[in-house]
Enzyme design. Structure first.
Site, PDB file in Angstrom:
ATOM      1  N   GLU A 104      62.877   8.171  -4.118  1.00  0.00           N
ATOM      2  CA  GLU A 104      62.381   7.005  -3.377  1.00  0.00           C
ATOM      3  C   GLU A 104      62.589   5.740  -4.208  1.00  0.00           C
ATOM      4  OE1 GLU A 104      61.846   5.388  -0.855  1.00  0.00           O
ATOM      5  OE2 GLU A 104      60.013   6.084   0.118  1.00  0.00           O
ATOM      6  N   ASP A 105      62.743   4.595  -3.535  1.00  0.00           N
ATOM      7  CA  ASP A 105      62.878   3.333  -4.268  1.00  0.00           C
ATOM      8  C   ASP A 105      61.528   2.873  -4.805  1.00  0.00           C
ATOM      9  OD1 ASP A 105      61.867   2.804  -1.737  1.00  0.00           O
ATOM     10  OD2 ASP A 105      63.212   1.138  -1.289  1.00  0.00           O
ATOM     11  N   ASP A 108      54.313   2.477  -2.468  1.00  0.00           N
ATOM     12  CA  ASP A 108      53.400   1.342  -2.314  1.00  0.00           C
ATOM     13  C   ASP A 108      52.053   1.882  -1.809  1.00  0.00           C
ATOM     14  OD1 ASP A 108      52.458  -1.243  -1.993  1.00  0.00           O
ATOM     15  OD2 ASP A 108      53.557  -1.642  -0.160  1.00  0.00           O
ATOM     16  N   PHE A 157      55.750  -8.291  -3.975  1.00  0.00           N
ATOM     17  CA  PHE A 157      56.884  -7.863  -3.160  1.00  0.00           C
ATOM     18  C   PHE A 157      58.165  -8.038  -3.956  1.00  0.00           C
ATOM     19  CE2 PHE A 157      60.124  -7.890   0.083  1.00  0.00           C
ATOM     20  CZ  PHE A 157      59.731  -6.799   0.828  1.00  0.00           C
ATOM     21  N   ARG A 170      69.690  -6.102  -1.041  1.00  0.00           N
ATOM     22  CA  ARG A 170      69.815  -4.729  -1.570  1.00  0.00           C
ATOM     23  C   ARG A 170      70.877  -4.649  -2.653  1.00  0.00           C
ATOM     24  NH1 ARG A 170      66.998  -1.239   1.975  1.00  0.00           N
ATOM     25  NH2 ARG A 170      67.114  -1.762   4.179  1.00  0.00           N
TER      26      ARG A 170
HETATM   27  P1  IMP Z   1      54.689   2.937   1.421  1.00  0.00           P
HETATM   28  O1  IMP Z   1      54.718   3.860   2.609  1.00  0.00           O
HETATM   29  O2  IMP Z   1      53.717   1.807   1.655  1.00  0.00           O
HETATM   30  O3  IMP Z   1      54.424   3.648   0.124  1.00  0.00           O
HETATM   31  O4  IMP Z   1      56.043   2.189   1.344  1.00  0.00           O
HETATM   32  C1  IMP Z   1      57.214   2.803   1.105  1.00  0.00           C
HETATM   33  C2  IMP Z   1      58.382   1.968   1.581  1.00  0.00           C
HETATM   34  O5  IMP Z   1      58.036   0.592   1.831  1.00  0.00           O
HETATM   35  C3  IMP Z   1      59.438   1.919   0.506  1.00  0.00           C
HETATM   36  O6  IMP Z   1      60.342   2.974   0.646  1.00  0.00           O
HETATM   37  C4  IMP Z   1      60.109   0.588   0.757  1.00  0.00           C
HETATM   38  O7  IMP Z   1      61.142   0.739   1.687  1.00  0.00           O
HETATM   39  C5  IMP Z   1      59.026  -0.275   1.350  1.00  0.00           C
HETATM   40  N1  IMP Z   1      58.431  -1.170   0.332  1.00  0.00           N
HETATM   41  C6  IMP Z   1      57.232  -1.072  -0.259  1.00  0.00           C
HETATM   42  N2  IMP Z   1      57.018  -2.072  -1.132  1.00  0.00           N
HETATM   43  C7  IMP Z   1      58.142  -2.824  -1.089  1.00  0.00           C
HETATM   44  C8  IMP Z   1      58.565  -4.002  -1.814  1.00  0.00           C
HETATM   45  O8  IMP Z   1      57.856  -4.576  -2.673  1.00  0.00           O
HETATM   46  N3  IMP Z   1      59.799  -4.462  -1.494  1.00  0.00           N
HETATM   47  C9  IMP Z   1      60.631  -3.881  -0.576  1.00  0.00           C
HETATM   48  N4  IMP Z   1      60.274  -2.782   0.087  1.00  0.00           N
HETATM   49  C10 IMP Z   1      59.042  -2.258  -0.154  1.00  0.00           C
END
Ligand code: IMP
Length: 180
Positions: A104-105, A108, A157, A170
């Site tokens: 995963e990137d 959050d 962010f 990206r």
């Molecule tokens: P989560 O479900 O909230 O943990 O978010 C996961 C996804 O949200 C990641 O795979 C990203 O694609 C996107 N995401 C979360 N934080 C960021 C950020 O700071 N920048 C860009 N994408 C984010």
């Protein structure tokens, strides 16, 4: 005209420069290969954000690696998580009895990874681990701890190195904080 230079766009400030990213990814790759010995590893990249990280990580892992991708959309062009996870592309084959690592990137809220772990566990992999380049632990909505973390970052962010804002940025080779 587009630019990769942060000083040409005052909304961007570099958080993790390219050389630190690359050095950490080499370390992660070595650690993963040493943990799995010479067993084949199925790396499951979560699209789209992980595609740049995945390309560098699988080369750092070395040995026998299968590359799979899952298409997931959880943000809808903005900077806030919707909490809704939509699968836009499934794996190309079964993962039963395979050692899998979800790549995963960023984690959050943890909602996406929580959903993916539940979804993939029922397919009976031999093992399933999580590797994330970035971790924003301050913003968790569910308990989620990755097995491999590149960098823990503050609740801001970020964009670049696969991460987007409205599908742009990206292709930056570094991670930057975006302040509108
Ligand atoms: P989560 O479900 O909230 O943990 O978010 C996961 C996804 O949200 C990641 O795979 C990203 O694609 C996107 N995401 C979360 N934080 C960021 C950020 O700071 N920048 C860009 N994408 C984010």
């Amino acid at each position: 005209m587009g630019s990769n230079q942060p000083n040409k766009d005052n909304r961007l400030s570099v958080l993790i420069p390219e050389d630190r990213l690359q050095a950490r990814i080499q370390e992660l790759g070595k650690q993963i290969r040493s943990d799995f010995g010479d067993r084949p590893i199925t790396c499951i990249g979560v699209l789209k954000g992980s595609f740049v990280f995945m390309a560098d990580l699988v080369r750092a892992i070395g040995g026998e690696v299968r590359c799979e991708f899952l298409g997931v959309s959880s943000y809808h062009g903005g900077t806030q998580s919707s909490g809704v996870v939509k699968i836009t592309k499934d794996l190309s084959g079964p993962i039963e009895d395979q050692d899998c690592i979800i790549i995963e990137d960023i984690i959050d809220t943890g909602l996406t990874m929580h959903y993916l772990l539940e979804m993939l566990s029922v397919r009976k992999p031999r093992s399933i681990h999580v590797c994330t380049l970035l971790d924003k632990p301050a913003n968790r909505e569910v308990e989620m701890e990755a097995d491999y973390v590149g960098f823990s970052i503050p609740d801001e962010f970020v964009i670049g190195y696969g991460l987007d804002l409205g599908e742009f940025y990206r292709n930056l080779p570094y991670i930057a904080v975006y302040t509108p």
